[in-house]
Motif scaffolding. Structure first.
Motif, PDB file in Angstrom:
ATOM      1  N   PRO A 158       0.793  -1.197  -0.147  1.00 38.82           N
ATOM      2  CA  PRO A 158      -0.144  -0.579   0.176  1.00 38.82           C
ATOM      3  C   PRO A 158       1.033   1.288  -0.236  1.00 38.82           C
ATOM      4  CG  PRO A 158      -1.030  -1.619   1.642  1.00 38.82           C
ATOM      5  CD  PRO A 158      -0.067  -2.023   1.153  1.00 38.82           C
ATOM      6  N   GLU A 159       2.128   1.232   0.066  1.00 34.30           N
ATOM      7  CA  GLU A 159       2.733   2.241   0.755  1.00 34.30           C
ATOM      8  C   GLU A 159       3.546   2.901  -0.686  1.00 34.30           C
ATOM      9  OE1 GLU A 159       6.607   4.520   3.230  1.00 34.30           O
ATOM     10  OE2 GLU A 159       5.575   3.477   3.885  1.00 34.30           O
ATOM     11  N   LEU A 200       0.654   3.921  -2.810  1.00 34.10           N
ATOM     12  CA  LEU A 200       0.458   5.120  -2.091  1.00 34.10           C
ATOM     13  C   LEU A 200       1.090   6.565  -3.163  1.00 34.10           C
ATOM     14  CD1 LEU A 200      -1.106   7.495  -0.610  1.00 34.10           C
ATOM     15  CD2 LEU A 200       0.011   6.924   1.175  1.00 34.10           C
ATOM     16  N   ILE A 241      -5.454   2.972   2.554  1.00 29.10           N
ATOM     17  CA  ILE A 241      -5.303   3.115   3.198  1.00 29.10           C
ATOM     18  C   ILE A 241      -7.052   2.851   4.534  1.00 29.10           C
ATOM     19  CG2 ILE A 241      -4.423   5.704   2.756  1.00 29.10           C
ATOM     20  CD1 ILE A 241      -6.492   6.723   3.936  1.00 29.10           C
ATOM     21  N   ASP A 242      -7.322   1.652   3.953  1.00 35.72           N
ATOM     22  CA  ASP A 242      -8.148   0.507   4.279  1.00 35.72           C
ATOM     23  C   ASP A 242      -8.870   1.901   5.607  1.00 35.72           C
ATOM     24  OD1 ASP A 242      -9.739  -1.284   4.890  1.00 35.72           O
ATOM     25  OD2 ASP A 242      -8.453  -1.737   6.681  1.00 35.72           O
ATOM     26  N   ALA A 243      -9.300   2.301   4.561  1.00 38.01           N
ATOM     27  CA  ALA A 243     -10.655   3.997   5.720  1.00 38.01           C
ATOM     28  C   ALA A 243     -12.278   3.951   5.460  1.00 38.01           C
ATOM     29  CB  ALA A 243      -9.805   5.379   4.979  1.00 38.01           C
ATOM     30  N   PHE A 275      -1.528  10.412   4.823  1.00 37.25           N
ATOM     31  CA  PHE A 275      -2.041   9.638   4.846  1.00 37.25           C
ATOM     32  C   PHE A 275      -1.286   8.530   5.282  1.00 37.25           C
ATOM     33  CE2 PHE A 275      -3.272  10.395   0.705  1.00 37.25           C
ATOM     34  CZ  PHE A 275      -4.185  10.710   0.619  1.00 37.25           C
ATOM     35  N   LEU A 276      -0.264   8.880   5.721  1.00 43.23           N
ATOM     36  CA  LEU A 276       0.764   8.124   6.930  1.00 43.23           C
ATOM     37  C   LEU A 276       0.951   8.765   8.612  1.00 43.23           C
ATOM     38  CD1 LEU A 276       3.382   7.038   4.454  1.00 43.23           C
ATOM     39  CD2 LEU A 276       1.611   6.291   5.283  1.00 43.23           C
TER      40      LEU A 276
END
Length: 186
Positions: A82-83, A86, A137-139, A180-181
């Protein structure tokens, strides 16, 4: 030349003219002249200057979205962490904005000046990109939407700083990623 090919040539010429002279300087008569066509042919394809400007805004906006979606699809297919995905999203969006952001803003401003409602012209970009953010980000949808709004605003301002040579492009991408992090402080 088929009608579809002629319309595409007119649209590409209009985009080039807008890059060179600004969208506010466009007229269907100037476009037709630049393409060596009669004015009625330009009107036949777009109806009005507003119709031409709409087609231009749609083209530039679609190029942004298609580029971002293609990059994200590639990362899904390869199973990138994911990073990494992103970073690719941030880098792609910044690159697209640096290449076409001013043109898109100019065409949209010309549309509003021509009488199109701003809500229609500018739409809700955050709603279009929100599903990508939620996936990365699984939000939940509301959090992803809020972060996407922040991302888009920050990306625009960071690109302005890059164009003004106050920041490098890689620095802008890194700052966007940090949005996001950030650790959850709830």
């Amino acid at each position: 030349m088929s009608a579809a090919v002629r319309k595409e040539a007119l649209l590409e010429t209009a985009l080039r003219m807008a890059r060179e002279d600004g969208a506010g300087a466009l007229t269907l008569a100037r476009l037709a002249d630049a393409c060596g066509l009669s004015k009625p042919i330009a009107y036949q394809h777009f109806g009005t200057l507003t119709g031409l400007l709409r087609a231009m805004a749609e083209r530039v906006g679609a190029e942004y979205e298609d580029t971002v979606r293609a990059v994200m699809a590639g990362h899904r297919e390869t199973g990138t962490a994911p990073e990494g995905a992103l970073r690719a999203l941030c880098a792609t969006y910044v690159t697209c904005t640096l290449e076409n952001g001013a043109l898109h803003a100019d065409v949209c401003a010309a549309l509003v000046a021509a009488g199109e409602p701003a809500q229609t012209v500018y739409g809700d970009d955050a709603a279009r990109y929100c599903p990508l953010v939620a996936e990365l980000i699984d939000a939940d949808p509301r959090t992803a939407y809020a972060l996407t709004v922040a991302f888009l605003g920050a990306a625009d301002r960071l690109c302005e700083a890059v164009l003004a040579k106050r920041l490098g492009q890689d620095e802008a991408v890194t700052v966007l990623m940090r949005l996001f992090l950030l650790p959850d402080r709830s």
